[in-house]
Design a protein around this motif. Structure first.
Motif, PDB file in Angstrom:
ATOM      1  N   PRO A  14     -62.236  68.732 -13.641  1.00  0.00           N
ATOM      2  CA  PRO A  14     -61.981  68.087 -12.731  1.00  0.00           C
ATOM      3  C   PRO A  14     -62.804  66.981 -12.505  1.00  0.00           C
ATOM      4  CG  PRO A  14     -60.969  70.499 -12.559  1.00  0.00           C
ATOM      5  CD  PRO A  14     -62.732  70.661 -12.903  1.00  0.00           C
ATOM      6  N   VAL A  15     -62.758  65.994 -12.375  1.00  0.00           N
ATOM      7  CA  VAL A  15     -64.240  64.302 -12.214  1.00  0.00           C
ATOM      8  C   VAL A  15     -63.436  63.540 -10.610  1.00  0.00           C
ATOM      9  CG1 VAL A  15     -64.520  64.483 -14.478  1.00  0.00           C
ATOM     10  CG2 VAL A  15     -62.580  63.621 -14.066  1.00  0.00           C
ATOM     11  N   ALA A  16     -62.578  63.900 -10.445  1.00  0.00           N
ATOM     12  CA  ALA A  16     -61.551  62.640  -9.198  1.00  0.00           C
ATOM     13  C   ALA A  16     -60.106  63.123  -9.524  1.00  0.00           C
ATOM     14  CB  ALA A  16     -61.641  61.025 -10.148  1.00  0.00           C
ATOM     15  N   CYS A  60     -69.892  65.497 -24.992  1.00  0.00           N
ATOM     16  CA  CYS A  60     -69.162  64.605 -25.178  1.00  0.00           C
ATOM     17  C   CYS A  60     -67.470  64.792 -24.825  1.00  0.00           C
ATOM     18  CB  CYS A  60     -68.920  64.941 -26.831  1.00  0.00           C
ATOM     19  SG  CYS A  60     -70.388  64.966 -27.135  1.00  0.00           S
ATOM     20  N   PRO A  61     -66.999  63.894 -23.478  1.00  0.00           N
ATOM     21  CA  PRO A  61     -66.458  63.454 -22.738  1.00  0.00           C
ATOM     22  C   PRO A  61     -65.674  62.061 -23.929  1.00  0.00           C
ATOM     23  CG  PRO A  61     -67.508  62.665 -21.652  1.00  0.00           C
ATOM     24  CD  PRO A  61     -68.802  62.624 -23.101  1.00  0.00           C
ATOM     25  N   ASP A  62     -63.422  62.032 -23.690  1.00  0.00           N
ATOM     26  CA  ASP A  62     -63.083  61.430 -23.837  1.00  0.00           C
ATOM     27  C   ASP A  62     -62.869  61.443 -21.806  1.00  0.00           C
ATOM     28  OD1 ASP A  62     -62.147  62.094 -26.472  1.00  0.00           O
ATOM     29  OD2 ASP A  62     -60.615  63.618 -26.049  1.00  0.00           O
ATOM     30  N   LEU A  63     -62.912  59.419 -22.864  1.00  0.00           N
ATOM     31  CA  LEU A  63     -63.205  58.738 -21.447  1.00  0.00           C
ATOM     32  C   LEU A  63     -61.701  59.046 -20.520  1.00  0.00           C
ATOM     33  CD1 LEU A  63     -64.678  55.848 -22.009  1.00  0.00           C
ATOM     34  CD2 LEU A  63     -65.586  56.876 -20.837  1.00  0.00           C
ATOM     35  N   TYR A  89     -58.902  51.776 -13.902  1.00  0.00           N
ATOM     36  CA  TYR A  89     -59.657  51.893 -15.228  1.00  0.00           C
ATOM     37  C   TYR A  89     -61.031  51.557 -14.217  1.00  0.00           C
ATOM     38  CZ  TYR A  89     -56.240  54.804 -16.490  1.00  0.00           C
ATOM     39  OH  TYR A  89     -55.727  55.835 -16.990  1.00  0.00           O
ATOM     40  N   SER A  90     -61.165  50.541 -13.517  1.00  0.00           N
ATOM     41  CA  SER A  90     -62.817  50.232 -13.486  1.00  0.00           C
ATOM     42  C   SER A  90     -63.969  50.362 -13.655  1.00  0.00           C
ATOM     43  CB  SER A  90     -63.044  49.535 -12.037  1.00  0.00           C
ATOM     44  OG  SER A  90     -63.423  50.670 -11.334  1.00  0.00           O
ATOM     45  N   LYS A  91     -64.649  49.578 -14.793  1.00  0.00           N
ATOM     46  CA  LYS A  91     -66.024  50.441 -15.053  1.00  0.00           C
ATOM     47  C   LYS A  91     -66.867  51.749 -14.095  1.00  0.00           C
ATOM     48  CE  LYS A  91     -63.990  49.242 -18.720  1.00  0.00           C
ATOM     49  NZ  LYS A  91     -63.219  49.454 -17.742  1.00  0.00           N
ATOM     50  N   ARG A  92     -66.636  50.724 -12.599  1.00  0.00           N
ATOM     51  CA  ARG A  92     -67.283  51.630 -11.638  1.00  0.00           C
ATOM     52  C   ARG A  92     -66.258  52.957 -11.309  1.00  0.00           C
ATOM     53  NH1 ARG A  92     -68.795  48.272  -7.286  1.00  0.00           N
ATOM     54  NH2 ARG A  92     -70.591  48.400  -8.056  1.00  0.00           N
ATOM     55  N   THR A  93     -65.181  53.247 -12.061  1.00  0.00           N
ATOM     56  CA  THR A  93     -64.864  54.618 -11.215  1.00  0.00           C
ATOM     57  C   THR A  93     -64.743  55.511 -12.528  1.00  0.00           C
ATOM     58  OG1 THR A  93     -63.014  53.415 -10.323  1.00  0.00           O
ATOM     59  CG2 THR A  93     -62.048  55.455 -11.382  1.00  0.00           C
ATOM     60  N   MET A  94     -64.829  54.395 -14.034  1.00  0.00           N
ATOM     61  CA  MET A  94     -65.073  55.633 -15.113  1.00  0.00           C
ATOM     62  C   MET A  94     -66.110  56.316 -14.911  1.00  0.00           C
ATOM     63  SD  MET A  94     -62.741  53.169 -18.070  1.00  0.00           S
ATOM     64  CE  MET A  94     -63.024  54.022 -19.064  1.00  0.00           C
ATOM     65  N   ALA A  95     -67.416  54.744 -14.999  1.00  0.00           N
ATOM     66  CA  ALA A  95     -69.040  55.874 -15.092  1.00  0.00           C
ATOM     67  C   ALA A  95     -69.610  57.014 -13.745  1.00  0.00           C
ATOM     68  CB  ALA A  95     -69.409  54.245 -14.121  1.00  0.00           C
ATOM     69  N   ALA A  96     -68.033  56.887 -12.273  1.00  0.00           N
ATOM     70  CA  ALA A  96     -68.289  58.101 -11.342  1.00  0.00           C
ATOM     71  C   ALA A  96     -67.591  58.753 -11.807  1.00  0.00           C
ATOM     72  CB  ALA A  96     -67.807  57.003 -10.035  1.00  0.00           C
ATOM     73  N   ASP A  97     -66.806  59.195 -12.551  1.00  0.00           N
ATOM     74  CA  ASP A  97     -66.219  59.952 -13.794  1.00  0.00           C
ATOM     75  C   ASP A  97     -67.214  60.958 -14.542  1.00  0.00           C
ATOM     76  OD1 ASP A  97     -63.570  59.595 -12.806  1.00  0.00           O
ATOM     77  OD2 ASP A  97     -63.254  58.927 -14.695  1.00  0.00           O
ATOM     78  N   ILE A  98     -68.104  60.125 -14.944  1.00  0.00           N
ATOM     79  CA  ILE A  98     -68.872  60.548 -15.937  1.00  0.00           C
ATOM     80  C   ILE A  98     -70.418  61.491 -15.188  1.00  0.00           C
ATOM     81  CG2 ILE A  98     -70.712  60.295 -17.594  1.00  0.00           C
ATOM     82  CD1 ILE A  98     -67.603  60.045 -18.513  1.00  0.00           C
ATOM     83  N   VAL A  99     -70.535  60.652 -13.726  1.00  0.00           N
ATOM     84  CA  VAL A  99     -71.318  61.058 -12.603  1.00  0.00           C
ATOM     85  C   VAL A  99     -71.065  62.476 -12.708  1.00  0.00           C
ATOM     86  CG1 VAL A  99     -72.918  60.710 -10.704  1.00  0.00           C
ATOM     87  CG2 VAL A  99     -72.793  59.423 -12.720  1.00  0.00           C
ATOM     88  N   ALA A 100     -69.623  62.869 -11.824  1.00  0.00           N
ATOM     89  CA  ALA A 100     -69.160  64.171 -11.366  1.00  0.00           C
ATOM     90  C   ALA A 100     -68.954  64.695 -12.270  1.00  0.00           C
ATOM     91  CB  ALA A 100     -67.641  63.169 -10.646  1.00  0.00           C
ATOM     92  N   VAL A 121     -69.365  51.921 -19.945  1.00  0.00           N
ATOM     93  CA  VAL A 121     -69.009  52.427 -18.604  1.00  0.00           C
ATOM     94  C   VAL A 121     -70.475  52.774 -18.295  1.00  0.00           C
ATOM     95  CG1 VAL A 121     -68.384  55.001 -17.794  1.00  0.00           C
ATOM     96  CG2 VAL A 121     -66.694  53.644 -18.936  1.00  0.00           C
ATOM     97  N   ALA A 122     -71.637  53.503 -19.674  1.00  0.00           N
ATOM     98  CA  ALA A 122     -72.577  53.604 -19.463  1.00  0.00           C
ATOM     99  C   ALA A 122     -73.709  52.557 -18.408  1.00  0.00           C
ATOM    100  CB  ALA A 122     -73.478  53.787 -20.905  1.00  0.00           C
ATOM    101  N   PHE A 123     -73.252  51.684 -19.269  1.00  0.00           N
ATOM    102  CA  PHE A 123     -74.017  50.697 -18.372  1.00  0.00           C
ATOM    103  C   PHE A 123     -74.368  50.365 -16.402  1.00  0.00           C
ATOM    104  CE2 PHE A 123     -73.957  46.041 -16.533  1.00  0.00           C
ATOM    105  CZ  PHE A 123     -75.305  45.407 -17.194  1.00  0.00           C
ATOM    106  N   ARG A 124     -72.562  50.372 -16.138  1.00  0.00           N
ATOM    107  CA  ARG A 124     -72.471  50.466 -15.216  1.00  0.00           C
ATOM    108  C   ARG A 124     -72.305  52.129 -14.653  1.00  0.00           C
ATOM    109  NH1 ARG A 124     -72.122  47.868 -10.835  1.00  0.00           N
ATOM    110  NH2 ARG A 124     -71.288  46.193 -12.653  1.00  0.00           N
ATOM    111  N   ALA A 125     -72.501  53.348 -14.586  1.00  0.00           N
ATOM    112  CA  ALA A 125     -73.185  54.081 -13.773  1.00  0.00           C
ATOM    113  C   ALA A 125     -74.745  54.092 -14.347  1.00  0.00           C
ATOM    114  CB  ALA A 125     -72.993  55.292 -15.018  1.00  0.00           C
TER     115      ALA A 125
END
Length: 301
Positions: A14-16, A60-63, A89-100, A121-125
């Motif tokens: 779970p990420v969000a 290695c996640p699936d986005l 689906y903003s890259k900001r939201t998707m980047a927050a997923d990866i940090v979580a 997504v990585a750039f935004r993170a």
């Protein structure tokens, strides 16, 4: 779940609220997260991930919206609004997923590499979470704002899918769903420098995953014509930059589209290594040993 990366454990994290990501994890040592591109899943990293897991913890996640990860419904109004924190689906939201995701797996700081959509997504993170990202790699992409700036005239025909999926909800989804295998297969064929790098069973896995994710894939691209552009522009106007070591590998797009890719990236990064490569877009599958070597070099900086 379909094809798996051999030797990797699979977890649903779970990420969000209401969103969990499918992630393959293996190895030990400093953590490295690998983000896939379009029209792929985490399987694109199968060779590189197995190599790097010898001395790193590789994730290695699936986005969100892709593969076996959750696909929340999008709000097209939010995707077009820079102030909309609810843009699914903003890259900001998707980047927050990866940090979580990394934190849930025990890593407050980690290296991050992305290809294509995953690189955005990585750039935004890297911009939004600089304290979390130790090293950054972006493969065969330009930042969203710069991508739109260089797409002009007849040369922009190469990016027809960007304009199609930027349209309001309804028509793009129906058109793509009506011939999804042809649509997504077109890019697998067109962008591959070495078609044999994507064997039949992997190609089938990609097409199956995309067929089941048309609305969320379109939403991801639609956000890149709206909210993502606004986020990038706000950061550029504010002078925000990537402060961690950054490696960028990409094909020589500039020769065709009339720009200097290294110069574009230097405007964003304090510590940049930019290299033009001679293989096709799917470089982690076409030249996995080279990509693994480049990522190890990045991690040593």
């Amino acid at each position: 779940m379909g094809l798996l990366i051999p030797g990797f454990d699979y977890r649903r994290v779970p990420v969000a609220d209401g969103v969990s990501l499918n992630a393959a994890v293996a190895g030990s040592g400093s953590p490295l997260v690998l983000l896939h591109g379009f029209p792929q899943t985490h399987l694109m990293w199968r060779h590189v991930a197995a190599d790097l897991a010898a001395d790193h913890t590789v994730i290695c996640p699936d986005l969100r919206g892709y593969g076996a990860s959750d696909k929340p419904a999008a709000d097209a109004r939010a995707d077009a609004d820079a102030d909309a924190d609810s843009a699914a689906y903003s890259k900001r939201t998707m980047a927050a997923d990866i940090v979580a995701l990394a934190r849930a797996l025990g890593h407050d700081r980690f290296a991050l590499a992305g290809h294509d959509r995953g690189a955005l997504v990585a750039f935004r993170a890297g911009l939004d979470h600089p304290a979390a990202i130790t090293h950054l790699a972006c493969l065969d992409v330009l930042p969203t704002l710069d991508m739109w700036d260089v797409m002009r005239g007849t040369t922009a025909a190469v990016g027809f899918h960007l304009y199609l999926m930027a349209q309001p909800p309804g028509l793009p989804e129906r058109m793509i769903a009506a011939c999804s295998d042809d649509f997504f297969g077109h890019f697998l064929d067109l962008w591959a420098g070495d078609p044999g790098a994507i064997p039949a069973e992997v190609r089938t896995a990609y097409l199956d995953a995309c067929r089941a994710a048309v609305p969320s894939i379109v939403a991801d691209y639609r956000a890149s014509a709206g909210v993502d552009v606004d986020h990038d522009r706000a950061d550029r106007d504010a002078g925000r930059r990537l402060t961690m070591p950054l490696t960028v590998l990409q094909q020589d797009w500039g020769a065709a589209l009339g720009y200097d890719a290294a110069e574009v990236w230097r405007a964003w990064a304090d510590d940049l290594e930019h290299r033009t490569v001679g293989y096709g877009h799917f470089m982690a599958e076409e030249a996995p040993a080279d990509i693994a070597k480049a990522l190890r070099a990045l991690l040593s900086r």
